[in-house]
Write an enzyme that holds these catalytic residues in place. Structure first.
Site, PDB file in Angstrom:
ATOM      1  N   PHE A   1      17.532  43.409   4.333  1.00 19.00           N
ATOM      2  CA  PHE A   1      18.792  42.800   4.789  1.00 19.00           C
ATOM      3  C   PHE A   1      18.814  41.359   4.274  1.00 19.00           C
ATOM      4  CE2 PHE A   1      16.863  40.196   8.082  1.00 19.00           C
ATOM      5  CZ  PHE A   1      15.748  40.900   8.465  1.00 19.00           C
TER       6      PHE A   1
ATOM      7  N   GLY B   1      14.285  48.264  10.956  1.00 20.01           N
ATOM      8  CA  GLY B   1      14.218  46.861  11.324  1.00 20.01           C
ATOM      9  C   GLY B   1      14.293  45.886  10.184  1.00 20.01           C
ATOM     10  N   ASP B   2      13.762  46.206   9.039  1.00 21.38           N
ATOM     11  CA  ASP B   2      13.721  45.188   8.002  1.00 21.38           C
ATOM     12  C   ASP B   2      14.571  45.581   6.800  1.00 21.38           C
ATOM     13  OD1 ASP B   2      12.014  43.718   9.609  1.00 21.38           O
ATOM     14  OD2 ASP B   2      10.241  44.648   8.776  1.00 21.38           O
ATOM     15  N   HIS B   3      14.094  46.629   6.106  1.00 22.22           N
ATOM     16  CA  HIS B   3      14.806  47.017   4.885  1.00 22.22           C
ATOM     17  C   HIS B   3      15.910  47.995   5.228  1.00 22.22           C
ATOM     18  CE1 HIS B   3      12.252  44.976   1.964  1.00 22.22           C
ATOM     19  NE2 HIS B   3      11.438  44.972   3.003  1.00 22.22           N
TER      20      HIS B   3
END
Lengths: 706, 706
Positions: free
Chosen positions: B212, B306-308
């Site tokens: 993100f 959560g991240d990518h």
């Protein structure tokens, strides 16, 4: 002595003789609800007679109802829950004030609109008995409304006084003098009147024709007020004349303007500016005829600025041609005082609040307190721009029930005359700083910005109007300029600081003017070269590509409007920083409505104060120029200091601090022909040090230092 | 027992054996910074291994730097004070994170813009050493900026952890798998890895590719974060592929979007929706290849949400085709818990906060307090929508320094399992009420509205996100619908209430969707027929003809934006009115940022509360339907009651009060297979009466009534 116009009242002859001496009266006038006896006329005073031409002949207008004034009104929006929609166009309109005009071709002069898809509806009928417009085949759950022409059955200022003072006399009907027969009739009765009133020295016209927008609702309460409007000048005759002259047609929506009636809060449309000009010319020409008649009878003609505004525009192009001898206006604060005092005419007169009306002059009322509050503001204004005359309005008999008020007026009158006489009518020396208030209207709205009427408190206004009130009493020059002025002439040499204040999207802030590259270039380069800029609230604002303040580089701040929440902004502590502009402030600054989510946008900016997590007082350096941003500036002594100091700082005039800024925020220092004069704006005695010496100034006192 | 994934750590073997019993652990995992010893792998627990493909081979990517991930960045806006403007494009960008990509044809892939008149500049040069773009013949006092392609030198999540935990290991570089050689390489190393890790039962992908938007500034601090963005998927390859497929070209400005990077706070453009779709398909297809490989090796494949994020879109069209066995996500509050729990997949797992990181697990830290605060919110969510598994992250050795925390986790795990098992995984019975959260995105942003990342506190968000947090734990169905859904299908039969919340002009409120006549018709007719409507903040807002709220007839309120100040509005006293929806509130309501100048616009409306002179809580009847307006709704127990009661009232379900609303605002009552369960959301013991009997519930306690 003199410079004082007294509201006379038959039966008060003896008291008036006393007051002539005590107050220094040199003129006496009648007013709505009072008359002058022969004895009063013969006191050797100048006699002022009030004339309100527009409501001067009820008998005649009742015989010629087609010449009653008219305006476009709007129904409420009605949501169609069936295919047939019935809209009672008078549902929220005061039936004593208005009556629909269906004498005209209503298919041409009325307009029924589907507001959900902005379509004009063609098939509808009107039912006179129920005052309902009926739409068949409506689209369900669209909203509809009606713009309709209405006769004014009751002249609204007379109506206001009637309701306020519970008068029971007949309702005065306003006459539209644009109709030749009506206009000729008015001139005739004016000539008759002049012939029959040889004792009158001065004819005091209650402005002229066409009241400002004042619409009452079904309960007889104020629904809409715009002191500066042109909504009441409408008639088929005017519309036809307009079309002939300007080559295009005005439609009902152009004037009713979705219930906004072209409020000055909006950027004016070309159509509305044309409409104003069209009416200004008519009013000026017709008023000139009236004034010429007065002069022919060797009387003076003056105008009361307050009610029938439309067209007179004292800061407009045609005002001077009317040929008036003076303007008198209601001074309720510094702003309205300056609005009158600054009019380009040889004599102006302040009619101070409060009126001698029973709302304040009643048992338990505190007229002196009311008056001091008003006077302290008006005094700040006339210290800067003295006026030739003062007076009051209402029933003198009521005022005489308050002996402390009688004494107080003596004091006011003496101060008033002192200010004029000791400064030779020029007022205080000035700092030499000129502030230009930039908005979409410019000069024509001089001291008329940020208000709906009479500087009345309004939640969307007071945080901006406060800055005007402060400046009305500062030793600076203030003028009002428009974006068009800048487009045409750039920024004039003599301007030291530009102030832009208001809500985003309003004419006071400037709205779409702020995405004009030319405006941005001109102001940026001017500030960069050393100019000063002050922004209050949402200055330079137009939502564009996620940003709101278009001069964020000049102001050093930006407002988060919800689209750039993903960009981090520094957290701010609530803490007032020391700076030249905050030097006198020891308390929490009152930003009025204030702002939310103002954040620092330039590294060069210095955040001086934070309120509700939002940067509320910020200074910035931009090239050689300086700017100040303030989230809101209601009128109080603290903010007066902050704003004055900001003006000094932003124009690099910090060195003027010693001369102009006292060590007590409630006391200001001005200079009449070199003599320092202290005015205490508070209701407590204050001590203040001037050039090393300490002085005490009485509550609301004016103290002259020798 | 079971349903618990433990973060393992080599060296903690004995303690882990204890915890397996105490906490009911059935799976163990490694994480960033920790490894699992053979002993831990052989405890008979399921072994979860974390894989982050995108940063998996630093050696390879250093040899193939052209395959580093890229994104469009923007310089600051620079005001031209001379004819030559030099813009250091990296001035406010973290040089450890990004490096300009001038390997490409920068005249094609970069863009220099005069933002003052929105013109693309053609003549400019780039100086690599100083990272400056130089514009000659600039227009003085116009503002310029540069959109430039940049390589990501440091994978941002790794960077975040690195900086937070002061790691000194090498910087992981993200690999863009859209390049065939890179993609093939990743699949190869994945296959190798799978072959070499026979003990791994479950591969836990750290989401997949493309982080993100997370951009750091020149000081190495977060500058911009958008948890849901697609700004990091850019490459000339992707842009070319996009153009081939969609038949039009994306320009730098389309993606950098004036520094807004197409934040979800904006209504999405068609171009951006296409760009999202383009990337979603690629990510889903490539992720499917990875998952298929995992399955081929007889392991399960799960994803950490959560991240990518970019491309995975668990509520998007392509998610199911990836073929994952489960999703695990960080549960920091009720909203993020529901975001994971509601994903259409057979198993979801919550990774609860706090991480076992030294920021909280330090001397003087209060991990139990932190955890209770989070858990009480997450528990509300899983009571409504249980999850199959739970776990924690970080260093177990740190957690073990807090014995009270170890006990607390036992309690959490027992409650977690109780909620799942006693409700057969279905959670509480429901009221039968379905609320549709209407915004410009709809389903794809399920539980993802009104936030920039991880439900982080944000001044422009918390007053809206609170309503989502409240609903996450109410016995209602919540779904997220878009204006397009309504355009295509109308309002579905099963929807009982529409909720619209947000700032004017944002995608959450809906912006220009509110001047679509079809939308207005559909919603009005639906409410009129009996539907419920709740508006928070600036609902149904788009500035149009002086009005802001387009459904003022439904809401009964309007907001003054400065153009209709001339219209009178009633003054309001600050006074909370008694009503079904305010029955439990004994205190001043907290409206968060709140609103100013909201006034009653329909006579049928009832103003229940006024704050800062603005109507802040209002109910209205509209045909057979009902609406509620609230100026802001941050999360707290009072507002939870107001909102829940409003939902009941607006859907004519007041009769459900007895079953669902307790006499203590801190205690909620839910039902698992007919058994009442009380959850105390406060840190004090509370007494509550249920069906005539009084119960005491421990601080943050969960009490089952027999």
């Amino acid at each position: 002595m003199a410079r004082f116009t007294l509201p006379g009242e038959t039966g008060m002859e003896e008291k008036i003789k006393e007051l002539v001496e005590l107050w220094g009266v040199d003129a006496i006038r009648d007013s709505d609800g009072t008359t002058l006896s022969d004895e009063l006329m013969n006191l050797g005073l100048n006699v002022y007679s009030t004339l309100c031409l527009v409501r001067m002949d009820n008998e005649w207008i009742m015989k010629h109802p087609q010449y009653r004034q008219q305006m476009y009104l709007m129904s409420e929006r009605v949501t169609a829950d069936e295919e047939t929609v019935r809209i009672n166009i008078m549902e929220t309109i005061y039936a004593e004030q208005f009556e629909p005009n269906d004498d005209v071709d209503i298919n041409k002069y009325w307009q029924v609109v589907d507001r959900t898809c902005n379509e004009i509806i063609v098939n509808w009928t009107y039912e006179k008995e129920t005052t309902e417009v009926i739409i068949q085949n409506a689209k369900r759950f669209h909203q509809y409304d009606v713009v309709f022409l209405a006769y004014q059955k009751w002249e609204p200022v007379s109506m206001y006084n009637h309701i306020t003072n519970k008068w029971t006399s007949e309702h005065k009907i306003p006459i539209d003098v644009r109709h030749k027969e009506a206009g000729d009739h008015i001139l005739e009765i004016l000539e008759d009147w002049l012939t029959n009133h040889p004792k009158t020295d001065v004819v005091r016209f209650t402005t002229f024709f066409y009241c400002f927008d004042l619409i009452y609702n079904q309960y007889g309460k104020e629904k809409q007020v715009n002191w500066f409007g042109y909504a009441a000048c409408v008639s088929p005759l005017a519309l036809t004349g307009f079309q002939e002259e300007y080559g295009y047609e005005l439609f009902p929506d152009d004037l009713a303007d979705n219930r906004m009636y072209n409020t000055p809060f909006k950027n004016p449309t070309k159509k509305y500016l044309d409409w104003m000009d069209f009416n200004q010319r008519f009013v000026a020409e017709f008023a000139k005829k009236c004034v010429d008649l007065v002069h022919k009878h060797n009387k003076k003609a003056i105008m009361f600025l307050g009610d029938h505004w439309a067209g007179t525009e004292p800061y407009g192009k045609y005002f001077e041609m009317i040929g008036l001898d003076a303007v008198v206006g209601a001074a309720g604060d510094g702003v309205t005082t300056r609005m009158i005092a600054d009019i380009p005419i040889k004599e102006t007169e302040a009619r101070f609040y409060p009126y001698f009306f029973p709302d304040i002059f009643r048992e338990g009322g505190e007229p002196v307190k009311e008056s001091l509050n008003v006077w302290s503001k008006c005094r700040r204004a006339i210290i800067q721009k003295p006026m030739e005359r003062m007076g009051y309005g209402g029933y003198l008999s009521l005022a005489c029930m308050f002996p402390d008020f009688i004494d107080h007026v003596k004091d006011v009158a003496e101060q008033f005359r002192f200010i004029y006489d000791s400064s030779d009518g020029r007022g205080s020396e000035k700092t030499g700083i000129k502030v230009a208030v930039l908005n979409s209207w410019g000069k024509i709205k001089t001291w008329q910005t940020h208000q709906v009427a009479h500087s009345l408190w309004n939640q969307r206004c007071y945080s901006y109007l406060g800055a005007m009130e402060i400046m009305a009493g500062l030793p600076i020059e203030v003028e009002f300029i428009s974006f068009d002025d800048i487009r045409k002439n750039g920024i004039r040499e003599d301007i030291d600081l530009i102030l832009n204040a208001g809500d985003a999207g309003t004419a006071w802030s400037g709205a779409e003017n702020w995405i004009d590259a030319g405006i941005l270039e001109t102001i940026r380069s001017w500030v960069y070269a050393g100019g000063g800029f002050i922004g209050i609230g949402e200055p330079t604002a137009y939502p564009n590509e996620g940003k709101l303040f278009m001069l964020e580089d000049v102001l050093g701040v930006q407002k988060e409007i919800g689209l750039t929440a993903s960009c981090n902004k520094p957290n701010r502590e609530e803490h007032l920083e020391a700076h030249f502009i905050t030097k006198d402030v020891n308390t929490t600054v009152d930003y009025g409505e204030g702002m939310s989510m103002i954040y620092q946008a330039s590294p060069s900016a210095t955040v001086l104060d934070v309120a509700k997590r939002s940067c509320s007082l910020v200074v910035n350096e931009y090239g050689k120029g300086r700017s100040m941003y303030m989230a809101g500036c209601p009128f109080n002594d603290d903010n007066a200091r902050i704003l004055f100091r900001s003006i000094l700082w932003a124009t690099h005039n910090e060195n003027l601090e010693g001369k102009w800024i006292t060590d007590n925020i409630h006391v200001e220092c001005n200079y009449f022909n070199g003599i320092a004069v202290l005015n205490n704006n508070s209701d407590f005695a204050q001590t203040v040090k001037v050039e090393g010496k300490v002085y005490e100034v009485d509550p609301y006192g004016l103290k002259v230092l020798e």
